[in-house]
Design a protein around this motif. Structure first.
Motif, short mmCIF file in Angstrom:
data_model
loop_
_atom_site.label_atom_id
_atom_site.label_comp_id
_atom_site.label_asym_id
_atom_site.label_seq_id
_atom_site.Cartn_x
_atom_site.Cartn_y
_atom_site.Cartn_z
N ALA A 196 -0.90 -0.98 38.44
CA ALA A 196 -1.01 -2.09 37.21
C ALA A 196 -0.57 -1.58 35.88
N LEU A 197 0.03 -2.59 35.29
CA LEU A 197 0.55 -2.31 33.78
C LEU A 197 -0.61 -2.26 32.87
N HIS A 198 -0.69 -1.16 32.16
CA HIS A 198 -1.67 -1.09 31.11
C HIS A 198 -1.14 -1.23 29.49
N PRO A 199 -0.99 -2.45 28.96
CA PRO A 199 -0.72 -2.47 27.48
C PRO A 199 -1.24 -1.57 26.61
N THR A 200 -0.69 -1.02 25.82
CA THR A 200 -1.42 0.01 24.98
C THR A 200 -1.74 -0.80 23.30
N GLU A 201 -2.74 -0.37 22.94
CA GLU A 201 -3.25 -0.76 21.42
C GLU A 201 -2.67 0.11 20.36
N LEU B 155 3.99 -6.52 18.28
CA LEU B 155 3.76 -5.76 19.63
C LEU B 155 2.62 -6.46 20.27
N THR C 281 0.55 0.38 13.66
CA THR C 281 1.44 -0.65 12.63
C THR C 281 0.34 -1.41 11.73
N ALA C 282 -0.86 -1.77 12.12
CA ALA C 282 -1.68 -2.42 11.39
C ALA C 282 -2.35 -1.55 10.34
N ASN D 92 4.43 -5.09 8.36
CA ASN D 92 3.95 -4.43 9.15
C ASN D 92 3.10 -5.24 10.40
N GLN E 281 -0.18 -6.93 40.19
CA GLN E 281 -1.51 -6.48 40.82
C GLN E 281 -1.56 -7.61 41.78
N SER F 232 1.69 -7.40 34.45
CA SER F 232 0.86 -6.53 35.01
C SER F 232 0.20 -7.25 36.11
N TYR G 282 -4.54 -10.43 23.71
CA TYR G 282 -3.34 -10.24 22.91
C TYR G 282 -2.72 -11.20 21.94
N VAL H 284 0.14 -1.12 18.02
CA VAL H 284 -0.34 -2.25 17.20
C VAL H 284 -1.40 -1.81 16.34
N GLU H 285 -2.18 -0.99 16.60
CA GLU H 285 -3.11 -0.32 15.66
C GLU H 285 -2.53 0.53 14.55
N GLU I 129 3.04 -4.90 3.45
CA GLU I 129 1.84 -4.60 4.65
C GLU I 129 1.98 -6.01 5.51
N ALA J 141 -0.84 1.27 9.28
CA ALA J 141 0.29 1.50 8.25
C ALA J 141 0.38 0.35 7.31
N ALA J 142 0.22 -1.18 7.89
CA ALA J 142 0.13 -1.93 6.80
C ALA J 142 -1.14 -1.82 5.95
N ASN K 77 2.41 -6.91 24.24
CA ASN K 77 1.25 -6.62 25.37
C ASN K 77 0.97 -7.72 25.91
#
Lengths: 574, 227
Positions: A13-18, B76, A24-25, B69, B91, B87, B150, A21-22, B66, A27-28, B80
């Motif tokens: 399975a593909l597992h998107p990562t946070e 992003l 970047t958020a 970003n 699956q 995915s 997402y 995103v986190e 801000e 950093a913002a 996702n």
């Protein structure tokens, strides 16, 4: 059975990562925080800057306030100093005011006294109708007032005091001068109008019927005089008008009534007319009645007197006519001095008698003239002067009551008591004195003094000073024409008649005729010894007349005192 | 003219006027100076105001950064979501294969065992098929749930980004208005300078008039003494 294995990929399975995103958020958020931090610092700086600006502005406001307070303080200081100066000045000025007014009061009193005296002196001899008297005086007074005001008064109150007093004095003097001039003008008007009233009274006295015209004339002349009198105004004019009109009208009405009474011997019926009765009171009416009765009687007397007067007048006309006949028809020979009678003399003398039949003296006058004329025609007769007659004729030359006339001279000549020469000389003298009479106390005394010097009298012996009488006559013949000539020319010296002054004209003229005491006595005694009265006449013929002083030249002259030398200023023995 | 109370009143007035003139000059100078200082304060205040504007612009820049970003984070999250879809489909393919293999094996075993197709065999097959269907349903549902998460995340960041830009715009507007205020404060400072100059002029004129009045009164006082 075989098991055939296959590849199993498992639970893929593909597992998107946070993470991204986190990250970047995150950093913002951090970037926002950084910027906010910077902005917060800038805000703080801004606030500080603004606070600095506010404080600076506060300093500015306080500076302004300081300026206002400083300015106010300086202004207040100036005000206080000024108030102190003003207070000190007030005290000084009050002192000076008091000093000047104190001194000025005395000067003012002196000025008042002086100007009042000056005005009194001016008005004493002023012409009441001269409008410039008061104005000229006020003009001069203004100079004095200006001088008073401009000297010694240098404070305002002092000058105000001087101004007020000068103005008061000017006002006082203006009222006084105007009032005095008005009073004088009123008095003058009264006098002048009194003359008018007198004239109108005389008119109505002579012509009572003109009373209305006279009253109207009085009113118009009075109003005209008052209206044109420059110094007469106000109450003075009203007072003068009332007095002149009332008194003048009374005078005119009464004069008219008296005139009427004098003419008719009766009471005028109009005197009770209300138009005139207001000018006549009861006692005056009674007086008029009495006067009318008296006048009636007097008129009868006057008629008689008139006749007498007419005769006197005729006599006067005869005498005047005789004088004219004599003057027109008688001349004198310049060589012999004898009269030359024109033939018309006798004719005109007779006409004189014919023309004046009422004159009592006509016959005698004409007779005298005729006798004289006849005596002149008798050429053989050579009458000599009778000293007594000649002296009488000479004495009466200066008489006011009975002066010597040409007829008197003719009568004496006709009677053989006056020589032709004396007749000529005395006739000339009579004519001179008729033209310019020399009479009065001064002349009377002068002639008496001259006669006393030249003629010996009251010696206590019988007889007369014939020589002295002759000298006196000759002196008169010499001096009188000279005196009259200089009198007419206006060249008489002030001491001309001063017999006590040896240099006077009369003393100089008497000098040739004066004698010593021995000569007087000898002459008097010789007359007592039978000396002919005609002797002086002979001396006239040999002794030429002495020229008048102004025609006399230095040298020898024959005089009653013998030959004497004229030096130009007096006589001396040669 | 003469010496009078007016003479000393004139002298008094002259002194008073001269001092009043000096006071007016000093007052004018200090008031003008105060106004100039006030103007300087106003200029400083204007600088503070400009700093406030700068601060607002800094905040705006921060907000924009801000927001950028947040935009990136939203992108992003969208990625996702796409990954999740891929995915899930992957699956599901694998699950279908497993199900197919399992049921095929069972059929082969049954067959191999010779069991008929009925009975237990049928039951096993039916159970496997039911389990497969369940698994496939769950997988699909899970994928939808994850994509929705997402999607919400992306939308949330987009919202934050938009809010940041809006805030930045508002701050820039405020900064602009603050600059305007600073400019007006500058103008006010200029007016205060002019007012200072005018105050100085008026004060000088008042002083001149006071001096002139004092001179006239002095001359008048002297004249009253000598004339």
């Amino acid at each position: 059975m075989p098991r055939i294995e296959t590849f199993d990929a498992g639970n893929v399975a593909l597992h998107p990562t946070e993470t991204g995103v986190e990250a970047t958020a995150g950093a913002a958020r951090r970037i926002g925080a950084f910027y906010n931090q910077q902005a917060g610092a800038e805000e703080m700086l801004a606030r500080e800057t603004e606070r600095l600006g506010g404080m600076t502005q506060q300093v500015g406001r306080e500076t302004e306030q300081l300026g206002a307070e400083k300015g106010q303080a300086e202004t207040e200081a100036g005000r206080r100093i000024g108030s102190s100066i003003a207070a000190a000045g007030d005290v000084a000025v009050k002192y000076l005011d008091s000093q000047q007014i104190s001194q000025g009061s005395k000067a003012y009193a002196d000025l008042l006294q002086t100007t009042t005296q000056q005005w009194n002196d001016t008005v004493k001899n002023a012409d009441p109708n001269n409008p410039h008297v008061a104005t000229d005086f006020m003009a001069k007074l203004d100079d004095q007032l200006e001088n008073f005001k401009n000297n010694g008064f240098y404070t305002e109150n002092g000058q105000k005091w001087a101004e007020a007093h000068v103005e008061a004095l000017r006002q006082h003097m203006a009222e006084k001068t105007t009032g005095d001039m008005a009073t004088l003008a009123g008095q003058a008007a009264m006098v002048n109008q009194q003359q008018t009233v007198n004239s109108l009274s005389a008119t109505v006295h002579g012509d009572p019927s003109s009373i209305d015209f006279a009253l109207a004339s009085l009113k118009s002349s009075t109003e005209g005089m008052l209206a044109h009198s420059p110094n007469l105004s106000g109450t003075a004019a009203a007072s003068a008008r009332s007095e002149i009109m009332q008194k003048g009208a009374e005078s005119i009405v009464k004069s008219a009534a008296i005139g009427y009474i004098e003419k008719t011997g009766k009471m005028p019926d109009w005197v009770t007319d209300p138009k005139y009765s207001k000018y006549v009171n009861g006692p005056e009416l009674q007086m008029f009645e009495r006067a009318a009765k008296t006048q009636a009687k007097a008129n009868a007397l006057v008629d008689k007197q008139t006749q007498v007067a007419q005769r006197q007048l005729a006599d006067l006309q005869v005498h005047q006519g005789a004088t004219k006949v004599i003057s027109d028809n008688i001349t004198f020979d310049p060589q012999t001095g004898q009269p030359i009678v024109d033939p018309k003399f006798f004719k005109q003398a007779l006409e004189l008698a014919r023309n004046n039949p009422d004159a009592p003296s006509a016959a005698e006058t004409v007779r005298t003239m005729m006798n004289w004329g006849e005596s002149q025609q008798n050429k053989g007769a050579k009458p000599a002067d009778d000293p007594a007659v000649k002296s009488d004729l000479m004495d009466r030359m200066f008489s006011a009551d009975k002066p010597t006339t040409t007829l008197d001279l003719m009568k004496a000549r006709a009677e053989g008591k006056l020589s032709d020469h004396s007749f000529e000389v005395m006739h000339g003298l009579v004519q001179e004195l008729q033209t310019t009479p020399l009479k009065g106390d001064i002349w009377k005394d002068t002639i008496a003094a001259v006669k006393g010097e030249l003629v010996l009298t009251n010696v206590g012996l019988p007889g007369k000073d014939i020589t002295g009488e002759g000298n006196y006559a000759k002196w008169a013949q010499t001096f009188i024409p000279q005196y009259l000539a200089q009198s007419r020319a206006g060249t008489l010296p002030p001491n001309a008649l001063d017999v006590k002054d040896p240099t006077s004209m009369i003393s100089q003229s008497m000098a040739p005729f004066k004698r010593t005491v021995q000569q007087r006595a000898q002459d008097y005694l010789s007359s007592l010894g039978g000396v002919s009265p005609a002797a002086p006449g002979k001396r006239e013929d040999v002794m030429p007349a002495i020229p008048p002083v102004d025609q006399r030249t230095p040298g020898l002259y024959s005089t009653p005192r013998g030959t004497m030398r004229w030096t130009g200023t007096g006589w001396v023995n040669p | 003219m003469a010496i009078s109370n007016a003479t000393f009143s004139d002298i008094s007035g002259a002194v008073s006027d001269i001092f009043a003139g000096m006071g007016a000059a000093d007052k004018a100078a200090l008031q003008a100076q105060g106004l100039r200082i006030t103007a300087q304060g106003t200029l400083i205040t204007a600088q503070g105001t400009r700093l406030n504007a700068e601060s607002l612009r800094t905040k705006a820049a921060g907000d924009i950064a801000e927001a950028s970003n947040y935009d990136l984070a939203s992108t992003l999250a969208e990625a996702n979501k796409a990954y999740t879809d891929q995915s899930t489909r992957l699956q599901q393919s694998q699950l279908n294969r497993n199900i197919t293999q399992t049921i095929g094996g069972q059929q082969a075993g049954v067959a191999a065992s010779g069991f008929g197709a009925g009975g237990s065999a049928a039951y096993l097959l039916r159970d496997s098929q039911a389990q497969g269907a369940l698994a496939k349903g769950v997988l699909a549902q899970q994928g939808v749930i994850t994509e929705a998460g997402y999607e919400q995340q992306a939308q949330s960041y987009t919202t934050l980004a938009n809010a940041g830009r809006a805030t930045a715009a508002a701050e820039m507007d405020m900064a602009s208005k603050t600059d305007t205020i600073a400019t007006e404060q500058d103008a006010l400072a200029v007016q205060q300078q002019q007012l200072a100059n005018q105050t100085q002029d008026v004060g000088n004129k008042e002083a001149d008039m006071d001096f002139f009045s004092g001179a006239i009164k002095g001359v008048s006082a002297i004249a009253s003494i000598f004339i």
